[in-house]
Motif scaffolding. Structure first.
Motif, PDB file in Angstrom:
ATOM      1  N   CYS A  16       0.813  -1.217   0.000  1.00  0.00           N
ATOM      2  CA  CYS A  16       0.000   0.000   0.000  1.00  0.00           C
ATOM      3  C   CYS A  16       0.847   1.269   0.000  1.00  0.00           C
ATOM      4  N   CYS A  20       0.215   4.424  -2.887  1.00  0.00           N
ATOM      5  CA  CYS A  20      -0.515   5.629  -2.488  1.00  0.00           C
ATOM      6  C   CYS A  20      -0.001   6.845  -3.263  1.00  0.00           C
ATOM      7  N   CYS A  51      -4.851   1.633  -1.793  1.00  0.00           N
ATOM      8  CA  CYS A  51      -4.441   0.813  -0.649  1.00  0.00           C
ATOM      9  C   CYS A  51      -5.333  -0.423  -0.539  1.00  0.00           C
ATOM     10  N   CYS A  55      -3.960  -4.349  -1.271  1.00  0.00           N
ATOM     11  CA  CYS A  55      -3.778  -5.063  -0.005  1.00  0.00           C
ATOM     12  C   CYS A  55      -4.120  -6.545  -0.171  1.00  0.00           C
ATOM     13  N   CYS A  61      -7.788  -2.272   4.540  1.00  0.00           N
ATOM     14  CA  CYS A  61      -7.848  -0.840   4.244  1.00  0.00           C
ATOM     15  C   CYS A  61      -9.326  -0.506   4.053  1.00  0.00           C
TER      16      CYS A  61
END
Length: 64
Positions: A16, A20, A51, A55, A61
């Motif tokens: 993640c 981002c 995210c 994941c 998330c």
């Protein structure tokens, strides 16, 4: 609104952090956290928060 990472589910894989677009994710202890002041839920850049997309653990998330 922002996203958050459920610490008890986070494996610390760091997928993640690199995805981002706002650099809102950082390591704190053994897990990652999302800075709510930087998180835009990827609005205007992606259709879904990255995210959550990358994941490996479902529902880690999540919206804060």
């Amino acid at each position: 609104m922002a996203y958050k990472i459920i610490a008890s589910q986070c494996t610390g894989c760091s997928a993640c952090e690199f995805e981002c677009p706002n650099a809102a994710i950082s390591m704190k202890g053994d897990t990652f956290i999302i800075d709510p002041n930087k998180c835009t839920e990827c609005a205007g850049e992606y259709d879904h928060p990255q995210c959550d997309t990358v994941c490996p653990v479902p529902k880690t998330c999540v919206p804060a």
